[in-house]
Write a protein that holds these residues in place. Structure first.
Motif, PDB file in Angstrom:
ATOM      1  N   HIS A  64      -7.811 -35.730 -45.468  1.00  0.00           N
ATOM      2  CA  HIS A  64      -7.639 -36.806 -45.966  1.00  0.00           C
ATOM      3  C   HIS A  64      -8.826 -36.999 -46.825  1.00  0.00           C
ATOM      4  O   HIS A  64     -10.073 -36.800 -46.393  1.00  0.00           O
ATOM      5  N   GLU A  65      -8.694 -37.010 -48.071  1.00  0.00           N
ATOM      6  CA  GLU A  65      -9.427 -36.781 -49.171  1.00  0.00           C
ATOM      7  C   GLU A  65     -10.243 -38.057 -49.542  1.00  0.00           C
ATOM      8  O   GLU A  65     -11.535 -37.898 -49.894  1.00  0.00           O
ATOM      9  N   ALA A  66      -9.711 -39.191 -49.618  1.00  0.00           N
ATOM     10  CA  ALA A  66     -10.072 -40.267 -49.960  1.00  0.00           C
ATOM     11  C   ALA A  66      -9.599 -41.551 -49.385  1.00  0.00           C
ATOM     12  O   ALA A  66      -8.288 -41.687 -49.183  1.00  0.00           O
ATOM     13  N   GLN A  67     -10.350 -42.767 -49.359  1.00  0.00           N
ATOM     14  CA  GLN A  67      -9.491 -43.743 -48.774  1.00  0.00           C
ATOM     15  C   GLN A  67     -10.321 -45.397 -49.093  1.00  0.00           C
ATOM     16  O   GLN A  67     -11.677 -45.193 -49.196  1.00  0.00           O
ATOM     17  N   SER A  68      -9.468 -46.223 -49.547  1.00  0.00           N
ATOM     18  CA  SER A  68     -10.247 -47.548 -50.064  1.00  0.00           C
ATOM     19  C   SER A  68      -9.328 -48.615 -49.291  1.00  0.00           C
ATOM     20  O   SER A  68      -8.078 -48.465 -49.312  1.00  0.00           O
ATOM     21  N   PHE A  69     -10.033 -49.758 -49.043  1.00  0.00           N
ATOM     22  CA  PHE A  69      -9.612 -50.885 -48.496  1.00  0.00           C
ATOM     23  C   PHE A  69     -10.033 -52.096 -49.509  1.00  0.00           C
ATOM     24  O   PHE A  69     -11.431 -52.244 -49.717  1.00  0.00           O
TER      25      PHE A  69
END
Lengths: 127, 151
Positions: A64-69
């Motif tokens: 998992h490299e990046a995540q945004s909400f």
């Protein structure tokens, strides 16, 4: 080569015990609704099937490299929502899959949009 | 000039929060509760075959801890802000067991939102930065983000 798939709308829901387990999984003793709760909905079988169809798991592991909400409302336990996901893969920036997801309540009002970037790492000795 | 405290004014450096050690049991509990099927978080042999010394701590667990830290800072301020946005980029995978520290700094204050820059680093001084991210907070007692057009 790039590929894209759309999944949904899917019915998603987390029970109060499931939300509590996630809160405690994030932090032992934790409570409340974790901000990251929507990520749990990506475990939906149709999303996982789409991911599997886009990924050679015999040759790769997924990081998992990046995540945004982005939140436009609260997400509650024991409440029904609908989720749509747009999955895309390509080699423009290496071996990656992106997932653009939208969660709406049953009236169609968006409560959360979230973006996921997965990086595919070759497995040593993979075929 | 930065300042340390419970306020969320521009430039404020928020009290760092330490978590851990995050051990294999913690990683497995998170992965089970999050329904994360990734074997890097569940199967030690797979993690080791991929070059890691232990189960890989899920990036989402680190981002979840960022969310906890933000909630604590917001509660300390007592102004009833909402989290409008939470994001993270996972720079260096961490293998369990590891202790981490979440730090925050207020980098922008505008009418619609206050922006916090977040960092997660392992307790080891030599460890690379594990995660950088952002949280956007509403004004005190403020509303939610408007969904993107066509979203």
């Amino acid at each position: 080569m790039s590929t894209a798939r759309r999944v949904g709308p899917l019915a998603v829901r987390a029970s109060a015990p499931e939300v509590a387990a996630l809160a405690q999984g994030v932090l032992p003793g934790g409570s409340g609704v974790p901000d990251i709760l929507p990520i749990r909905f990506l475990a939906h079988a149709e999303v996982q099937a789409a991911l599997a169809a886009m990924t050679d798991m015999a040759r790769h592991v997924v990081l998992h490299e990046a995540q945004s909400f982005d939140f436009a409302g609260e997400i509650h336990a024991d409440t029904d929502y609908k989720m749509t996901c747009e999955l895309a893969s390509g080699n423009e920036s290496g071996a990656r899959i992106t997932i653009e997801s939208v969660i709406s309540d049953m009236s169609g009002t968006i409560v959360c949009e979230f973006h996921t970037t997965l990086r595919l790492l070759p497995v040593a000795g993979g075929a | 000039m930065s300042r340390l405290g419970s306020g969320l004014g521009r430039g404020a450096v928020l009290p760092a929060v330490a978590y851990g050690p995050i051990d294999e049991a913690w990683v497995r509990a998170y992965a089970a509760a999050a329904l994360d099927p990734n074997p890097l978080h569940r199967d030690l042999a797979v993690a080791q075959a991929a070059g890691f010394g232990g189960l890989v701590v899920p990036g989402m667990l680190l981002l979840g801890l960022c969310g906890r830290a933000v909630a604590g800072w917001v509660a300390a301020e007592g102004a009833g802000r909402r989290v409008l946005h939470l994001s993270g980029r996972f720079l260096a995978p961490l293998a369990a067991p590891v202790s981490v520290e979440v730090s925050g700094r207020v980098v922008a204050v505008a009418a619609a939102r206050t922006v916090l820059r977040l960092t997660v680093k392992a307790a080891s001084a030599s460890a690379p930065l594990a995660c950088v991210g952002e949280a956007w907070l509403s004004p005190p007692s403020g509303g939610w983000l408007s969904p993107s057009p066509g979203g």
